[in-house]
Design a protein around this motif. Sequence first.
Motif, PDB file in Angstrom:
ATOM      1  N   GLN A   1       0.826  -1.215   0.000  1.00 32.64           N
ATOM      2  CA  GLN A   1       0.000   0.000   0.000  1.00 32.64           C
ATOM      3  C   GLN A   1       0.856   1.260   0.000  1.00 32.64           C
ATOM      4  N   VAL A   2       1.875   1.250   0.858  1.00 32.14           N
ATOM      5  CA  VAL A   2       2.775   2.407   0.922  1.00 32.14           C
ATOM      6  C   VAL A   2       3.494   2.578  -0.404  1.00 32.14           C
ATOM      7  N   ARG A   3       3.927   1.446  -0.974  1.00 29.73           N
ATOM      8  CA  ARG A   3       4.652   1.495  -2.241  1.00 29.73           C
ATOM      9  C   ARG A   3       3.811   2.159  -3.330  1.00 29.73           C
ATOM     10  N   GLU A   4       2.497   1.932  -3.269  1.00 37.59           N
ATOM     11  CA  GLU A   4       1.630   2.488  -4.311  1.00 37.59           C
ATOM     12  C   GLU A   4       1.524   4.003  -4.259  1.00 37.59           C
ATOM     13  N   VAL A   5       1.581   4.583  -3.056  1.00 42.23           N
ATOM     14  CA  VAL A   5       1.442   6.042  -2.978  1.00 42.23           C
ATOM     15  C   VAL A   5       2.770   6.754  -3.222  1.00 42.23           C
ATOM     16  N   LEU A   6       3.875   6.007  -3.244  1.00 45.28           N
ATOM     17  CA  LEU A   6       5.173   6.645  -3.495  1.00 45.28           C
ATOM     18  C   LEU A   6       5.301   7.032  -4.967  1.00 45.28           C
ATOM     19  N   PRO A   7       6.165   8.014  -5.267  1.00 46.50           N
ATOM     20  CA  PRO A   7       6.270   8.489  -6.653  1.00 46.50           C
ATOM     21  C   PRO A   7       6.816   7.426  -7.619  1.00 46.50           C
ATOM     22  N   GLY A   8       7.636   6.514  -7.120  1.00 46.78           N
ATOM     23  CA  GLY A   8       8.121   5.445  -7.988  1.00 46.78           C
ATOM     24  C   GLY A   8       9.267   5.848  -8.892  1.00 46.78           C
TER      25      GLY A   8
ATOM     26  N   GLU B   1       9.369  -0.627   2.649  1.00 45.80           N
ATOM     27  CA  GLU B   1       9.624  -1.630   3.680  1.00 45.80           C
ATOM     28  C   GLU B   1      10.137  -0.986   4.960  1.00 45.80           C
ATOM     29  N   ALA B   2      11.065  -0.034   4.782  1.00 45.11           N
ATOM     30  CA  ALA B   2      11.675   0.610   5.945  1.00 45.11           C
ATOM     31  C   ALA B   2      10.647   1.415   6.732  1.00 45.11           C
ATOM     32  N   VAL B   3       9.735   2.077   6.031  1.00 47.27           N
ATOM     33  CA  VAL B   3       8.724   2.884   6.714  1.00 47.27           C
ATOM     34  C   VAL B   3       7.815   1.989   7.543  1.00 47.27           C
TER      35      VAL B   3
ATOM     36  N   ALA C   1       8.465  -0.920   8.692  1.00 43.60           N
ATOM     37  CA  ALA C   1       9.232  -1.508   9.794  1.00 43.60           C
ATOM     38  C   ALA C   1       9.589  -0.466  10.853  1.00 43.60           C
ATOM     39  N   GLY C   2       9.293   0.807  10.561  1.00 46.00           N
ATOM     40  CA  GLY C   2       9.583   1.860  11.528  1.00 46.00           C
ATOM     41  C   GLY C   2      11.012   2.343  11.485  1.00 46.00           C
ATOM     42  N   GLU C   3      11.755   1.932  10.438  1.00 44.94           N
ATOM     43  CA  GLU C   3      13.156   2.348  10.355  1.00 44.94           C
ATOM     44  C   GLU C   3      13.328   3.677   9.643  1.00 44.94           C
ATOM     45  N   ALA C   4      12.295   4.076   8.896  1.00 40.10           N
ATOM     46  CA  ALA C   4      12.371   5.358   8.199  1.00 40.10           C
ATOM     47  C   ALA C   4      11.192   6.223   8.622  1.00 40.10           C
ATOM     48  N   GLU C   5      11.383   7.534   8.526  1.00 39.89           N
ATOM     49  CA  GLU C   5      10.332   8.460   8.919  1.00 39.89           C
ATOM     50  C   GLU C   5       9.198   8.435   7.893  1.00 39.89           C
ATOM     51  N   VAL C   6       8.007   8.751   8.350  1.00 41.60           N
ATOM     52  CA  VAL C   6       6.851   8.807   7.458  1.00 41.60           C
ATOM     53  C   VAL C   6       7.066   9.866   6.382  1.00 41.60           C
ATOM     54  N   ASN C   7       7.740  10.975   6.790  1.00 46.40           N
ATOM     55  CA  ASN C   7       7.960  12.045   5.819  1.00 46.40           C
ATOM     56  C   ASN C   7       9.322  11.914   5.144  1.00 46.40           C
ATOM     57  N   GLY C   8       9.841  10.699   5.066  1.00 45.90           N
ATOM     58  CA  GLY C   8      11.199  10.491   4.552  1.00 45.90           C
ATOM     59  C   GLY C   8      11.339  10.670   3.057  1.00 45.90           C
ATOM     60  N   CYS C   9      10.225  10.708   2.326  1.00 55.01           N
ATOM     61  CA  CYS C   9      10.336  10.823   0.870  1.00 55.01           C
ATOM     62  C   CYS C   9      10.319  12.292   0.457  1.00 55.01           C
ATOM     63  N   PRO C  10      11.463  12.838   0.080  1.00 55.80           N
ATOM     64  CA  PRO C  10      11.514  14.262  -0.249  1.00 55.80           C
ATOM     65  C   PRO C  10      10.823  14.592  -1.578  1.00 55.80           C
ATOM     66  N   VAL C  11      10.730  13.621  -2.451  1.00 54.72           N
ATOM     67  CA  VAL C  11      10.101  13.871  -3.750  1.00 54.72           C
ATOM     68  C   VAL C  11       8.592  13.995  -3.606  1.00 54.72           C
ATOM     69  N   GLY C  12       8.016  13.088  -2.826  1.00 53.55           N
ATOM     70  CA  GLY C  12       6.566  13.092  -2.650  1.00 53.55           C
ATOM     71  C   GLY C  12       6.081  14.263  -1.829  1.00 53.55           C
ATOM     72  N   GLY C  13       6.934  14.730  -0.902  1.00 56.35           N
ATOM     73  CA  GLY C  13       6.583  15.888  -0.107  1.00 56.35           C
ATOM     74  C   GLY C  13       5.460  15.624   0.873  1.00 56.35           C
TER      75      GLY C  13
END
Lengths: 192, 273
Positions: B38-45, B61-63, B65-77
């Motif tokens: 589900q998360v993968r689908e909303v990412l810019p790809g 996967e990292a998000v 698993a809690g290893e990355a921040e929810v706002n970690g994708c700078p492209v998606g904003g």
Amino acid sequence: MRELLSLMLGAILVENFVLAKFLGICPFLGVSKKLDTALGMSGAVVFVMTVASAFTWVVNKFVLVRYELEYLQTIAFILVIAALVQFIETVLKKLAPSLYKSLGIYLPLITTNCAVLGVALLNVQREYNFGEAILYSFGAGLGFTLALVLFAGVRERIENCDIPESLKGMPITLIAASLVSLAFFGFQGLFQ
Amino acid sequence: MQILLPVLIIGGLGLIFGFGLAYASKKFEVKVDERVSQVREVLPGANCAACGQTGCDAFAEAVVAGEAEVNGCPVGGAEVSEKIGKILGKSAKNFEVRVARVMCGGSSSNCRSKYSYSGIEDCTAAAALFGGPSSCTYGCVGMGNCVRACPFGAIVIEDGLAKVIATKCTGCTKCVAACPKKIIDMVPISSEYTVRCSSFDSGKIVRQNCEVGCIGCGRCAKVCPHNAIKIENMLAKIDPALCQNCGECAKVCPTKAIELFLCGVLERENAAV
């Protein structure tokens, strides 16, 4: 011992699968653009070649030869290799995720690699025993690695060269490949 | 019998392998968290790896698993981080948009050239030849490595100087990696004043080479009421975290190396349009 060593070195240098036997040209041209992808592919090939030749040797000896069905070697080996690679993939995914990730997409890709089938058939044609077959396949895989890594280096250099417009891309790659292959011709007759 | 036996053996082998694989896939099944897909689908790809992971799949996967921040994708904003937050039931923290900025004002008209270059159009190749055709060895080479690296078409070369179009920049940092001179920085889009120079040369040499270089005089650092400017290696650097955008520094800069960006766009050029 000496014989086994020359068998393996022969598979790497004299009978290099890519540059002397022209097997597995597709990955040789396809994934040699960058050194790290070339290394990933080579690792998977060494692994699959060794394991596949062990299995095909067993299938050949105890199934095909026994029922006098040697003419079915090609199709039977394809079946064995395809099933084996699939099996290894599922097992690795579960048991060794890090190895699975590093081999990545290369593992299913080499299911249909002719170099893997070629080494299995050569093992049988030359009537190697089990140990020789494994060693020869391992050497063949290392030879593949050597060819791919060398050629990746060549291609990375080509990237920074001023190439005539009409030769850009695949043409210059093929020319470079033929030159590397010619260089390997020099190993001919190293072991007798 | 001659026909039947091979059929049976090959068929039998196929059957054994088939069942073996079916068994193995059940036995060695790896359960994938459905939130990952589900998360993968909303990412810019774009698989740009600006998040620090190897790609969008790894980030998803990292998000989860809690290893990355929810706002970690700078492209998606902000939009994407909100969506991810919804899937995971976490609230996204404030998201600050960062854009690339070229820390050099040395266009062909500002910066003297050292020799005329006629090799291949590549910054790395040109820079390998006496530090590039421009007389300043720190400045923009202008052969467009960043332009080619940008997946979003957000960089153009104008008058021999790379320029980021802030409205198109997604903050993926590909250009930062592509620049052989390392003069592209990521700055918050709200940061308005920037020293457009990367030269560590002494003031005298900078003066000789470039009209708009930072000579390291330190007047901006003295006048700054928030202590946001530091001079290091003959170069002024504004800390965006401390800068309040008062603009005192730009007023006193003798070479006009400090420029005003509004919404990531160079104000001087904006006004001209």
